[in-house]
Design a protein around this motif. Structure first.
Motif, PDB file in Angstrom:
ATOM      1  N   LYS A 119       0.832  -1.208   0.000  1.00 33.92           N
ATOM      2  CA  LYS A 119       0.000   0.000   0.000  1.00 33.92           C
ATOM      3  C   LYS A 119       0.865   1.256   0.000  1.00 33.92           C
ATOM      4  O   LYS A 119       0.603   2.209  -0.733  1.00 33.92           O
ATOM      5  N   GLU A 120       1.897   1.262   0.846  1.00 29.05           N
ATOM      6  CA  GLU A 120       2.797   2.421   0.904  1.00 29.05           C
ATOM      7  C   GLU A 120       3.523   2.612  -0.417  1.00 29.05           C
ATOM      8  O   GLU A 120       3.671   3.733  -0.896  1.00 29.05           O
ATOM      9  N   LYS A 121       3.972   1.504  -1.001  1.00 30.73           N
ATOM     10  CA  LYS A 121       4.695   1.567  -2.278  1.00 30.73           C
ATOM     11  C   LYS A 121       3.781   2.105  -3.378  1.00 30.73           C
ATOM     12  O   LYS A 121       4.183   2.970  -4.158  1.00 30.73           O
ATOM     13  N   ASN A 122       2.538   1.640  -3.410  1.00 29.82           N
ATOM     14  CA  ASN A 122       1.588   2.122  -4.412  1.00 29.82           C
ATOM     15  C   ASN A 122       1.259   3.590  -4.188  1.00 29.82           C
ATOM     16  O   ASN A 122       1.111   4.344  -5.152  1.00 29.82           O
ATOM     17  N   MET A 125       4.102   5.612  -5.501  1.00 27.95           N
ATOM     18  CA  MET A 125       4.104   5.633  -6.968  1.00 27.95           C
ATOM     19  C   MET A 125       3.047   6.596  -7.498  1.00 27.95           C
ATOM     20  O   MET A 125       3.305   7.356  -8.430  1.00 27.95           O
ATOM     21  N   MET A 126       1.863   6.563  -6.874  1.00 27.05           N
ATOM     22  CA  MET A 126       0.794   7.476  -7.294  1.00 27.05           C
ATOM     23  C   MET A 126       1.189   8.930  -7.039  1.00 27.05           C
ATOM     24  O   MET A 126       0.955   9.797  -7.869  1.00 27.05           O
ATOM     25  N   GLN A 131       2.961  14.120  -9.147  1.00 23.51           N
ATOM     26  CA  GLN A 131       3.942  15.202  -9.181  1.00 23.51           C
ATOM     27  C   GLN A 131       4.548  15.330 -10.565  1.00 23.51           C
ATOM     28  O   GLN A 131       4.782  16.427 -11.050  1.00 23.51           O
ATOM     29  N   GLY A 132       4.792  14.206 -11.211  1.00 21.98           N
ATOM     30  CA  GLY A 132       5.338  14.236 -12.571  1.00 21.98           C
ATOM     31  C   GLY A 132       4.374  14.861 -13.549  1.00 21.98           C
ATOM     32  O   GLY A 132       4.761  15.629 -14.423  1.00 21.98           O
ATOM     33  N   GLN A 133       3.093  14.560 -13.414  1.00 19.27           N
ATOM     34  CA  GLN A 133       2.084  15.132 -14.293  1.00 19.27           C
ATOM     35  C   GLN A 133       1.918  16.619 -14.038  1.00 19.27           C
ATOM     36  O   GLN A 133       1.799  17.405 -14.970  1.00 19.27           O
TER      37      GLN A 133
END
Length: 150
Positions: A119-122, A125-126, A131-133
């Motif tokens: 959950k933390e990893k996902n 990533m989200m 932030q990238g978008q």
């Protein structure tokens, strides 16, 4: 039934002893709490609890140990793979089938920790994708404004 004078004396001694203990135990507990507060032991216990230790002093299972228990690598640790391995090993170690309750609890705790890890990893990533978008759309907006001013 009559126990006689000796029985009465024994009963009085027992009642007196219980009364003394009923007063002494709470007083001793209160004094122990005050001493713990003065020495900072309560802060140490809070710190240990925050780091994952239980009140018995044992630390939580580590991520590496959880991966070993479920026979997964960090790259393979997806929600589906964790669930599949959990079901496989939990079923194989059922007490009714001659398995071990200790191993079942280890398997359960490993799944619990790895589910939290996934959950933390996902979530990371989200967050990184958002932030990238936002940074790419922000730079696109800057380019559009620069193009209009030229």
């Amino acid at each position: 039934m009559a126990f006689g004078p000796l029985g009465r004396v024994v009963a009085q001694v027992v009642i007196a002893g219980v009364a003394v203990l009923a007063r002494a135990i709470p007083a001793a507990y209160g004094a122990a709490l005050q001493n713990a507060r003065k020495s900072g032991a309560d802060k140490a216990a809070e710190e240990a609890a925050r780091k994952g230790a239980s009140f018995l002093g044992k630390a939580r299972i580590s991520k590496d140990e959880a991966l070993m228990v479920l026979n997964l690598s960090e790259a393979e640790a997806t929600a589906e793979a964790i669930q599949k391995q959990y079901e496989r090993y939990f079923e194989a170690n059922k007490v009714e089938k001659g398995g071990s309750f200790y191993l079942q609890s280890k398997i359960y705790r490993a799944k619990e920790l790895l589910d939290e890890y996934v959950k933390e990893k996902n979530a990371e990533m989200m967050k990184g994708q958002q932030q990238g978008q936002s940074s790419s759309s922000g730079s696109q907006q800057q380019q559009d404004q620069e193009g209009k001013t030229k």
